[in-house]
Enzyme design. Structure first.
Site, PDB file in Angstrom:
ATOM      1  N   ARG A 118       0.673  -1.163   0.029  1.00 43.09           N
ATOM      2  CA  ARG A 118       0.098   0.014   0.098  1.00 43.09           C
ATOM      3  C   ARG A 118       0.757   1.319   0.027  1.00 43.09           C
ATOM      4  NH1 ARG A 118      -2.404  -3.587   3.424  1.00 43.09           N
ATOM      5  NH2 ARG A 118      -4.239  -4.448   2.436  1.00 43.09           N
ATOM      6  N   LYS A 140       3.743  11.293 -11.807  1.00 46.99           N
ATOM      7  CA  LYS A 140       2.649  10.566 -12.317  1.00 46.99           C
ATOM      8  C   LYS A 140       3.545   8.950 -12.626  1.00 46.99           C
ATOM      9  CE  LYS A 140       0.081  13.440 -15.385  1.00 46.99           C
ATOM     10  NZ  LYS A 140      -0.302  13.719 -16.691  1.00 46.99           N
ATOM     11  N   GLU A 182      10.670  17.465 -25.025  1.00 50.36           N
ATOM     12  CA  GLU A 182      10.187  17.987 -23.962  1.00 50.36           C
ATOM     13  C   GLU A 182      10.810  19.115 -23.431  1.00 50.36           C
ATOM     14  OE1 GLU A 182       7.364  16.245 -22.867  1.00 50.36           O
ATOM     15  OE2 GLU A 182       8.070  13.977 -23.270  1.00 50.36           O
ATOM     16  N   LYS A 224       8.659  22.513 -14.660  1.00 51.68           N
ATOM     17  CA  LYS A 224       7.709  21.427 -14.357  1.00 51.68           C
ATOM     18  C   LYS A 224       7.576  21.304 -12.820  1.00 51.68           C
ATOM     19  CE  LYS A 224       6.136  16.821 -14.611  1.00 51.68           C
ATOM     20  NZ  LYS A 224       6.177  15.777 -15.613  1.00 51.68           N
ATOM     21  N   GLU A 234      -3.542  17.506 -12.116  1.00 46.47           N
ATOM     22  CA  GLU A 234      -3.985  17.697 -13.607  1.00 46.47           C
ATOM     23  C   GLU A 234      -5.476  18.220 -13.548  1.00 46.47           C
ATOM     24  OE1 GLU A 234      -1.835  15.586 -16.323  1.00 46.47           O
ATOM     25  OE2 GLU A 234      -3.596  15.667 -17.795  1.00 46.47           O
ATOM     26  N   ARG A 238      -1.811  21.689 -15.382  1.00 45.16           N
ATOM     27  CA  ARG A 238      -0.831  20.568 -15.742  1.00 45.16           C
ATOM     28  C   ARG A 238      -1.125  20.035 -16.944  1.00 45.16           C
ATOM     29  NH1 ARG A 238       1.381  15.829 -11.516  1.00 45.16           N
ATOM     30  NH2 ARG A 238       2.845  15.117 -13.051  1.00 45.16           N
ATOM     31  N   ASN A 242       1.023  18.435 -21.634  1.00 48.58           N
ATOM     32  CA  ASN A 242       0.556  17.540 -22.512  1.00 48.58           C
ATOM     33  C   ASN A 242       0.600  18.008 -24.133  1.00 48.58           C
ATOM     34  OD1 ASN A 242       0.218  15.308 -20.937  1.00 48.58           O
ATOM     35  ND2 ASN A 242      -1.777  16.000 -20.226  1.00 48.58           N
ATOM     36  N   HIS A 245       1.063  15.820 -27.241  1.00 50.93           N
ATOM     37  CA  HIS A 245       0.957  14.436 -26.621  1.00 50.93           C
ATOM     38  C   HIS A 245      -0.249  13.793 -27.014  1.00 50.93           C
ATOM     39  CE1 HIS A 245       4.441  15.570 -24.106  1.00 50.93           C
ATOM     40  NE2 HIS A 245       4.287  14.537 -23.368  1.00 50.93           N
ATOM     41  N   HIS A 249       0.447  10.471 -28.780  1.00 53.09           N
ATOM     42  CA  HIS A 249       0.079   9.044 -28.249  1.00 53.09           C
ATOM     43  C   HIS A 249      -0.615   8.357 -29.283  1.00 53.09           C
ATOM     44  CE1 HIS A 249       0.126  10.492 -23.531  1.00 53.09           C
ATOM     45  NE2 HIS A 249       1.365  10.177 -24.459  1.00 53.09           N
ATOM     46  N   HIS A 262       8.827   8.054 -27.424  1.00 54.35           N
ATOM     47  CA  HIS A 262       7.911   8.836 -26.975  1.00 54.35           C
ATOM     48  C   HIS A 262       8.302  10.330 -27.354  1.00 54.35           C
ATOM     49  CE1 HIS A 262       5.239  10.735 -24.267  1.00 54.35           C
ATOM     50  NE2 HIS A 262       6.269  11.573 -23.835  1.00 54.35           N
TER      51      HIS A 262
HETATM   52  N1  NAD Z   1       5.536   9.993 -15.738  1.00 52.88           N
HETATM   53  C1  NAD Z   1       5.587  10.887 -16.416  1.00 52.88           C
HETATM   54  O1  NAD Z   1       5.187  12.213 -16.198  1.00 52.88           O
HETATM   55  C2  NAD Z   1       5.935  10.947 -17.801  1.00 52.88           C
HETATM   56  C3  NAD Z   1       6.478  11.944 -18.661  1.00 52.88           C
HETATM   57  C4  NAD Z   1       7.029  11.624 -19.822  1.00 52.88           C
HETATM   58  C5  NAD Z   1       7.177  10.497 -20.246  1.00 52.88           C
HETATM   59  N2  NAD Z   1       6.734   9.393 -19.411  1.00 52.88           N
HETATM   60  C6  NAD Z   1       7.211   8.232 -20.063  1.00 52.88           C
HETATM   61  O2  NAD Z   1       8.529   7.837 -19.996  1.00 52.88           O
HETATM   62  C7  NAD Z   1       8.899   6.879 -21.027  1.00 52.88           C
HETATM   63  C8  NAD Z   1       9.800   7.309 -21.976  1.00 52.88           C
HETATM   64  O3  NAD Z   1      11.010   7.472 -21.098  1.00 52.88           O
HETATM   65  P1  NAD Z   1      12.631   7.458 -21.791  1.00 52.88           P
HETATM   66  O4  NAD Z   1      12.461   8.482 -22.969  1.00 52.88           O
HETATM   67  O5  NAD Z   1      13.491   7.767 -20.872  1.00 52.88           O
HETATM   68  O6  NAD Z   1      12.441   6.044 -22.314  1.00 52.88           O
HETATM   69  P2  NAD Z   1      13.312   4.730 -21.713  1.00 52.88           P
HETATM   70  O7  NAD Z   1      13.036   4.627 -20.107  1.00 52.88           O
HETATM   71  O8  NAD Z   1      12.611   3.719 -22.565  1.00 52.88           O
HETATM   72  O9  NAD Z   1      14.809   4.841 -22.035  1.00 52.88           O
HETATM   73  C9  NAD Z   1      15.323   5.066 -23.387  1.00 52.88           C
HETATM   74  C10 NAD Z   1      16.397   4.133 -23.553  1.00 52.88           C
HETATM   75  O10 NAD Z   1      17.614   4.593 -23.001  1.00 52.88           O
HETATM   76  C11 NAD Z   1      18.359   3.320 -22.394  1.00 52.88           C
HETATM   77  N3  NAD Z   1      18.820   4.140 -21.471  1.00 52.88           N
HETATM   78  C12 NAD Z   1      18.347   4.812 -19.896  1.00 52.88           C
HETATM   79  N4  NAD Z   1      19.523   5.483 -19.674  1.00 52.88           N
HETATM   80  C13 NAD Z   1      20.465   5.496 -20.506  1.00 52.88           C
HETATM   81  C14 NAD Z   1      21.929   6.021 -20.244  1.00 52.88           C
HETATM   82  N5  NAD Z   1      22.290   6.810 -19.232  1.00 52.88           N
HETATM   83  N6  NAD Z   1      22.994   5.525 -21.246  1.00 52.88           N
HETATM   84  C15 NAD Z   1      22.567   4.582 -22.235  1.00 52.88           C
HETATM   85  N7  NAD Z   1      21.157   4.169 -22.329  1.00 52.88           N
HETATM   86  C16 NAD Z   1      20.151   4.516 -21.163  1.00 52.88           C
HETATM   87  C17 NAD Z   1      17.222   2.754 -21.810  1.00 52.88           C
HETATM   88  O11 NAD Z   1      17.480   1.473 -21.376  1.00 52.88           O
HETATM   89  C18 NAD Z   1      16.371   2.625 -22.876  1.00 52.88           C
HETATM   90  O12 NAD Z   1      16.718   1.543 -23.889  1.00 52.88           O
HETATM   91  C19 NAD Z   1       7.441   6.625 -21.768  1.00 52.88           C
HETATM   92  O13 NAD Z   1       7.020   5.301 -21.313  1.00 52.88           O
HETATM   93  C20 NAD Z   1       6.648   7.752 -21.217  1.00 52.88           C
HETATM   94  O14 NAD Z   1       5.141   7.498 -21.305  1.00 52.88           O
HETATM   95  C21 NAD Z   1       6.235   9.741 -18.211  1.00 52.88           C
HETATM   96 ZN    ZN Z   2       5.970  13.415 -22.775  1.00 50.31          ZN
END
Ligand code: NAD
Ligand code: ZN
Length: 367
Positions: A118, A140, A182, A224, A234, A238, A242, A245, A249, A262
């Site tokens: 929890r 999030k 972003e 942010k 949101e 907030r 997006n 997005h 998406h 993404h």
């Molecule tokens: N929670 C939120 O508010 C929010 C906001 C934006 C995006 N997201 C989510 O984030 C995700 C995308 O995140 P991302 O772009 O970081 O992608 P990711 O987590 O898939 O990372 C991208 C790639 O880089 C690799 N990697 C990570 N760090 C590394 C490093 N230092 N050196 C070499 N390789 C490395 C990872 O293993 C992966 O292959 C999506 O799922 C999206 O929905 C969430």
């Molecule tokens: Zn995003």
């Protein structure tokens, strides 16, 4: 090192930004309440940074959970592996989950922390630019469902965010560009002067200049943190985060998770939002093109997938969570630096936006 604060009353937390922070044990350990720690990472990041982090956690009872890498694994099955790891190592309610990796790891580990017994403490150690400027801040968390991205999740704030800018040196340049989408977003929605800075410093950022990166990350996190502090769940402002997005998406869902990054989908979605804002008479041609050129300079795609029809866009946009009461709400720009969330626009303008010739638009914006 820079320290920012996300102001959320008793759930406020710091964001530390600097080169080499991963090795600075005290920064992490001051946010760990018990003796147990679970590090959640993936098979790409583990060989690069897990050892350094484990070293910083010496003296704690640490379990490492190494997940398969990729957006395609941001699902129930993989989430279960985190619970398996925590339960096998007999972690109790005083454990702290540390997310070491990009946004996929951060979102999944955060959701696991929100659910495990929890709710247990959680620290973000984001290692991609995208996760450093966006997903690690704001609480999030969640996973994807085959019918929609991020459809299952929770708001759950970390105790701290530790951003080691040095980790970007191993990041593939395509991923760096995805993060820049972003970063540019913050300029477009709430910080027009930042757009000018980005135009002047894009090459330095792409060359991994540490001072430029630190500045861009800090300015993005300030934006942010401000938005999240004003509207954690949101209900209003907030949603402007997006920008791009809802269109983006649709691309991610249609093409299958992980085919487009993404940030790449968001970049194209942002071009579509710029175009729609232009069609509504809010942005001049010059303003629209400025946004398009900046995204392009960041090494991002700016044209939607050739084979994607307006109908496919609409179908996926309709399941997107930005739909309230059957009205498709979109983030659009009143001007550069000022976003609005609105469902009050002529339907023909959306249709025209989906039918625009983006290849021609990009060509004209480059000339
Ligand atoms: N929670 C939120 O508010 C929010 C906001 C934006 C995006 N997201 C989510 O984030 C995700 C995308 O995140 P991302 O772009 O970081 O992608 P990711 O987590 O898939 O990372 C991208 C790639 O880089 C690799 N990697 C990570 N760090 C590394 C490093 N230092 N050196 C070499 N390789 C490395 C990872 O293993 C992966 O292959 C999506 O799922 C999206 O929905 C969430
Ligand atoms: Zn995003």
């Amino acid at each position: 090192m820079q320290t920012l604060q996300v102001e959320l009353g008793e759930r406020s937390y710091p964001i530390y930004i600097g080169d080499g922070l991963l090795a600075q044990s005290a920064l992490l350990t001051r946010h760990i309440a018990g003796r147990q720690v679970a590090v959640v990472t993936n098979e790409t990041v583990a060989p690069l940074y897990l050892e350094t982090l484990l070293h910083a956690l010496e003296g704690f009872k640490v379990a490492s959970v190494v997940l398969p890498d990729g957006e395609a694994f941001k699902n129930w099955e993989t989430l279960q592996l985190i619970f398996d790891g925590l339960l096998t190592a007999r972690h109790d309610r005083r454990t702290t989950v540390i997310a070491l990796g990009g946004g996929v790891i951060g979102d999944m580990a955060g959701f696991a922390a929100a659910c495990y017994q929890r709710g247990v403490d959680f620290i973000q150690v984001p290692t991609t630019l995208l996760s450093q400027v966006d997903s690690s801040v704001g609480g999030k968390t969640g996973i994807n469902h085959p019918l929609g991205k991020n459809m299952v999740g929770a708001f759950y704030q970390p105790k701290a965010v530790l951003i080691d800018t040095g980790s970007l040196r191993t990041l593939p340049s395509r991923e760096l560009s995805a993060g820049l989408a972003e970063v540019i977003k913050y300029g477009l929605i709430c910080d027009e002067p930042f757009l000018g800075w980005l135009e002047s410093n894009m090459s330095a950022l792409r060359a991994l200049d540490n001072a430029a990166l630190t500045y861009a990350i800090e300015r993005s996190c300030v934006a942010k943190a401000r938005v999240v502090g004003a509207d954690e769940r949101e209900a209003g402002v907030r949603a402007t985060l997006n920008l791009g997005h809802t269109f983006g998406h649709a691309i991610e869902t249609e093409q299958g998770y992980g085919v487009w990054l993404h940030g790449e989908a968001v970049a194209v979605g942002t071009v579509m939002a710029l175009e729609m804002s232009h069609r509504l008479g809010w942005l001049s041609t010059q303003d629209r093109d400025r946004g398009v050129c900046l995204l392009q300079a960041a090494g991002l795609p700016v044209v939607p997938p050739q084979d994607m029809t307006p109908e496919q866009f609409l179908e996926h946009m309709a399941v997107d969570k930005k739909v309230l009461d059957g009205q498709l709400r979109l983030v659009l720009l009143k001007r550069l630096g000022e976003a609005v969330v609105t469902s009050d626009y002529p339907r023909e303008i959306l249709d025209a936006t989906l039918r625009s010739d983006y290849a021609a638009l990009v060509q004209s914006s480059n000339s």
